[in-house]
Design a protein around this motif. Structure first.
Motif, PDB file in Angstrom:
ATOM      1  N   THR A  80      -6.722  12.993   3.534  1.00 49.63           N
ATOM      2  CA  THR A  80      -7.306  11.702   3.924  1.00 49.63           C
ATOM      3  C   THR A  80      -6.727  11.219   5.240  1.00 49.63           C
ATOM      4  OG1 THR A  80      -7.705  11.078   1.616  1.00 49.63           O
ATOM      5  CG2 THR A  80      -7.634   9.298   3.231  1.00 49.63           C
TER       6      THR A  80
ATOM      7  N   THR B 237      -7.986  -1.244  -0.297  1.00 53.48           N
ATOM      8  CA  THR B 237      -7.108  -0.696  -1.337  1.00 53.48           C
ATOM      9  C   THR B 237      -6.280   0.484  -0.831  1.00 53.48           C
ATOM     10  OG1 THR B 237      -8.841   0.801  -2.135  1.00 53.48           O
ATOM     11  CG2 THR B 237      -8.683  -1.375  -3.169  1.00 53.48           C
ATOM     12  N   THR B 238      -6.386   0.814   0.455  1.00 44.30           N
ATOM     13  CA  THR B 238      -5.732   2.027   0.961  1.00 44.30           C
ATOM     14  C   THR B 238      -4.830   1.783   2.150  1.00 44.30           C
ATOM     15  OG1 THR B 238      -7.704   3.274   0.274  1.00 44.30           O
ATOM     16  CG2 THR B 238      -6.136   4.413   1.699  1.00 44.30           C
TER      17      THR B 238
ATOM     18  N   VAL C 295      -0.744   7.899   1.517  1.00 41.45           N
ATOM     19  CA  VAL C 295      -2.103   8.426   1.570  1.00 41.45           C
ATOM     20  C   VAL C 295      -2.016   9.949   1.605  1.00 41.45           C
ATOM     21  CG1 VAL C 295      -4.232   8.493   2.941  1.00 41.45           C
ATOM     22  CG2 VAL C 295      -2.915   6.376   2.794  1.00 41.45           C
TER      23      VAL C 295
ATOM     24  N   MET D 207       0.835  -1.201   0.000  1.00 41.31           N
ATOM     25  CA  MET D 207       0.000   0.000   0.000  1.00 41.31           C
ATOM     26  C   MET D 207       0.870   1.251   0.000  1.00 41.31           C
ATOM     27  SD  MET D 207      -3.091  -1.069  -0.132  1.00 41.31           S
ATOM     28  CE  MET D 207      -4.104  -2.511   0.241  1.00 41.31           C
TER      29      MET D 207
ATOM     30  N   SER E 284     -14.369  11.573  -0.593  1.00 43.98           N
ATOM     31  CA  SER E 284     -12.903  11.463  -0.616  1.00 43.98           C
ATOM     32  C   SER E 284     -12.285  12.632  -1.376  1.00 43.98           C
ATOM     33  CB  SER E 284     -12.498  10.133  -1.271  1.00 43.98           C
ATOM     34  OG  SER E 284     -13.064  10.026  -2.570  1.00 43.98           O
TER      35      SER E 284
ATOM     36  N   TYR F 180     -12.292   6.383   2.446  1.00 49.06           N
ATOM     37  CA  TYR F 180     -11.379   5.562   1.654  1.00 49.06           C
ATOM     38  C   TYR F 180     -11.883   4.118   1.665  1.00 49.06           C
ATOM     39  CZ  TYR F 180      -9.919   4.058   6.269  1.00 49.06           C
ATOM     40  OH  TYR F 180      -9.924   3.566   7.549  1.00 49.06           O
TER      41      TYR F 180
END
Length: 816
Positions: free
Chosen positions: A341, A362-363, A337, A334, A732, A358
């Motif tokens: 966020t 996937t984050t 970010v 990952m 987001s 988020y």
């Protein structure tokens, strides 16, 4: 001259305040930093690793994703659906995951409102596809076969949906309908324990069995054909199994709530018992390095410690999120970010809101999920319980400034939550909730699919991770932050009807237990029972409205010939955004419970509820999260309403406004009024700003009043520290990340500080013995009055905004 004297006095006051603040900071900095690190290690490292180790030994199949293996190759998961469009296969439900249907790497619901024309278009396209391949089939199409699930990964269809497709599959495979019926029967999963969830058919397993049967060329067992029934089995909106589900949940909560309430009271009052003795043995070791003593704190020092401790947590969590590419336990690699966020997420989890802008799978890395998010799931809940304990002391003590020691209060709350979370996590693993540190699973798909870019996809990537350990505390701590994007609708977070029952039970357990603990600690159990009855009356009324609204289905689908009846072969009702394994009633019970508390976890997409159905979770939050509410925060919010009710009733009937012997005066009323009005103001101002600015108006997926409701819901959720969402809102973005973070902060810490000020004011008062002029606060009359005050001051403050959103949408749907 007077101006100069006033100026000097002001400077002197600021100087004294600064000096006293620094003195407190020097005294409390070590306990804050060291205790945070100790609790972080226990809750963010030791706890999830221990759950992982035990899960891998005891439940290895479930902990690693319930994989289906054929000839040494993983072909899927028992809990994750796959896309099918070939007429020789049974089709699953429509899926709204990005790129291609059943993209397990990015779970998602459609989030179409019932009035959205795109929903009607999607449903009509699915109906046309089914009719084109089977034009002679005149049976009504079950609603789950043409509506998308909340997760986009629902592995099941109803028995009625399987039998609707039976003639087509038998014809395409040149097999007898009796043999295909037998395979359906073999792959039908009955209700758990005969009373939980719906009867379902696992589509992937059924299609694998079909291929195997055809490859063998066996005749197989024949079976008598069944047809899609048209009789609605619901009585007063509920089937027999629905009534049993609700009765079982109520019984579990009543019995366990009494136990947990006694446990909380015993631990904080140091009553003799096993739990008190066990915690008493652990505490000295935890307090040694931080150098925490037995000294009590005034409300100001207590509030300062809360703010300092949570500031440390916020900065620590934000640093982990920003640095996650360089930290361990990141098997999926990952990346970084964005700052907005990271800030929004850190604020969200520290405030017990757990709003997520988020997609978790996937984050966020495993390290971020464990050491960052899981830690705050424990500590934010423990902070709320600590504030409640301070308020209870303020109510029951006389003429003292000592509200207790925050460091001990938060430690005890964490030690109460830990063992319950550990047990619940392992039970969830036994049901299929994953718990592993390995990377994602690659499954060879039964039918390849073309993605939105035109590429052929043959492998389904299925994310896993240390999910169960976070799932347990997100519910017990009324946090709500999911490991995956679709939260408790995701099959790996909430795999079975039993896990769904336990998750609803878990998110209500501590708030209900706290009410019983209050009665124990003030030595008047009637007071706790009265508060619980008031909460139950409000909750039951709105749950009934929600069941009625969702059980009736979407009127627009009736016009398309879709069957939305409920019976033994299909769940019926409005199934858009809901999982077949749960059905309508367990789904909406979860929705009511998660918004009546400040949990925010969801097992269905609220954005796809009917107009009135979507209004219910919204209104439950607008009560101020006091109908059960969050851990600690719900009860201390409810007590504020009770004090207002006592004061107003006393003025109206000429009786002394006192509560449990504490006289309620103008100062206490000012504090209570601000506590009630501040979140309301934040919601309304935030909504107005978002509606006025183009950055805010760009967020809603749905147009018209439903889009307005999406914005209103977001600010209501953030300001009341709930965290659930009408997920159609694209939040987001920097605008929503920052403005909702501010709303979360204003809805949490100012309220806590004001509540502590209220506790300090009450603690300094003497206790007046009850007299003929005292107002009894445990009678049915006072319970009714308290409910009226909650409704008038809470939800009715939002009536005009509700009229612009869900009420107008309901009228539009009624008008066709």
């Amino acid at each position: 001259m007077n101006v100069g004297l006033k100026g000097n006095a002001l400077v002197a006051g600021i100087t004294d305040f600064t000096r006293s603040t620094f003195r407190v900071l020097r005294r409390q900095a070590r306990p804050a930093i060291v205790l945070f690190l100790i609790l972080m290690i226990i809750t963010g490292i030791a706890y999830p690793l221990l759950v992982t180790g035990v899960a891998q030994v005891v439940f290895p199949h479930q902990a690693n994703g319930s994989q289906i293996v054929q000839n040494g190759t993983v072909v899927g998961s028992e809990l994750i659906g796959q896309p099918f469009s070939d007429p020789k296969y049974f089709w699953g439900r429509p899926s709204a995951t990005p790129s291609f249907e059943y993209n397990a790497a990015s779970s998602s619901g459609s989030n179409y409102g019932n009035n959205n024309s795109r929903l009607i278009d999607v449903v009509q396209a699915r109906i046309d596809a089914l009719h084109a391949l089977d034009p002679n089939n005149t049976w009504p199409i079950p609603s789950d076969l043409v509506t998308a699930s909340g997760s986009g990964l629902d592995p099941h269809i109803s028995v009625a949906s399987a039998e609707y497709q039976l003639p087509r599959v038998a014809r395409e495979r040149n097999m007898s309908e009796g043999i295909v019926q037998a395979l359906i029967d073999q792959n039908t999963e009955d209700r758990q324990f005969g009373m939980l969830g719906e009867r379902t058919v696992n589509v992937l397993e059924l299609n694998l069995a079909l291929d195997e049967q055809q490859a063998r060329g066996d005749a197989g067992e024949s079976a008598s054909l069944r047809f899609v029934p048209t009789t609605d089995e619901r009585v007063i909106g509920l089937t027999t199994t629905d009534w049993l589900f609700l009765a079982l949940l109520a019984a579990m909560l009543l019995i366990s709530g009494l136990f947990v309430g006694g446990l909380i009271a015993a631990v904080y009052d140091k009553k003799p018992g096993r739990a008190t003795k066990a915690i008493g043995r652990i505490e000295p070791y935890l307090y040694r390095w931080p150098k925490i003593g037995d000294e009590g704190m005034s409300w100001k020092v207590y509030a300062f410690c809360i703010l300092l401790f949570n500031l440390i947590g916020l900065l620590f969590l934000m640093a982990i999120i920003l640095l996650q590419p360089f930290l361990p336990f990141n098997p999926e690699g990952m990346g970084p970010v964005s700052v907005d966020t990271a800030f929004n997420t850190a604020v969200s989890f520290v405030t017990n809101t757990n709003w997520q802008s988020y997609a978790g799978e996937t984050t966020m890395s495993y390290f971020t999920q464990m050491v960052g998010l899981t830690v705050q799931n424990f500590l934010s809940a423990a902070t709320g319980l600590a504030v409640l304990m301070a308020l209870i002391r303020g109510v029951r003590q006389r003429k003292t400034k000592d509200l207790g020691n925050f460091w001990k209060d938060i430690t005890r709350a964490t030690l109460i939550l830990l063992p319950i979370s550990f047990v619940l996590a392992l039970i969830l693993v036994s049901q299929g909730c994953v718990q592993t540190l390995d990377g994602s699973v690659s499954a060879q798909m039964l039918q390849p699919v073309t993605d939105s870019g035109g590429d052929l996809v043959t492998v389904q990537t299925i994310p896993v991770g240390p999910v169960a350990s976070q799932e347990a505390i997100k519910l017990l701590g009324t946090n709500g932050g999911g490991f995956f994007n679709t939260n408790s609708a995701h099959p790996f977070e909430n795999p079975t009807p039993l896990s769904n029952l336990l998750e609803i039970f878990a998110l209500l357990l501590i708030p209900i237990g706290a009410v019983f603990a209050f009665g124990e600690m003030v030595k008047d159990r009637r007071q706790g029972v009265a508060l619980l009855v008031a909460m139950l009356v409000i909750f039951t009324a709105f749950l009934g409205l929600l069941i009625w609204a969702e059980g009736g289905g979407n009127p627009a689908l009736d016009q398309l010939g879709v069957s939305q009846i409920g019976n033994g072969l299909q769940p019926g009702g409005n199934m858009e955004g809901k999982e077949v394994r749960f059905g309508v009633v367990p789904s909406v019970t979860f929705a009511a419970a998660t918004t009546a508390t400040s949990c925010g976890a969801v097992n269905s997409m609220h954005d796809s509820y009917t107009a009135l159905g979507g209004m219910v979770p919204l209104v439950l939050m607008q009560f101020g999260e006091v109908v059960f509410g969050g851990v600690g925060s719900g009860l201390y919010g409810m007590l504020v309403f009770v004090l207002i009710a006592v004061f107003i009733a006393g003025l109206m009937i000429g009786r002394m406004p006192d509560y449990l012997g504490k006289k309620i005066g103008p100062y206490e009323m000012k504090l209570c009024t601000i506590i009630i009005l501040l979140p309301i103001a934040v919601v309304l101002v935030g909504t107005v700003i978002a509606v006025m600015l183009p950055e805010g108006r760009a967020g809603p997926l749905n147009s018209g009043p439903h889009g307005f409701t999406e914005i209103l819901y977001a600010f209501t959720s953030a300001s009341n520290n709930n965290g659930s969402a009408f997920a159609g809102l694209t939040a987001s973005t920097p605008f929503y990340n920052y403005i909702l973070a501010i709303a979360m902060l204003l809805g949490r810490f100012p309220i806590m500080v004001l509540t502590l000020a209220l506790a300090g004011a009450l603690s300094a008062k003497n206790i007046v013995p009850p007299s003929a002029g005292s107002l009894p606060t445990h009678t049915p009359l006072f319970i009714t009055w308290s409910i009226g005050v909650v409704v008038m001051l809470g939800a009715l403050s939002y009536f005009l905004t509700l009229a612009l959103g869900p009420i107008v949408e309901f009228l539009m749907m009624g008008g066709g």
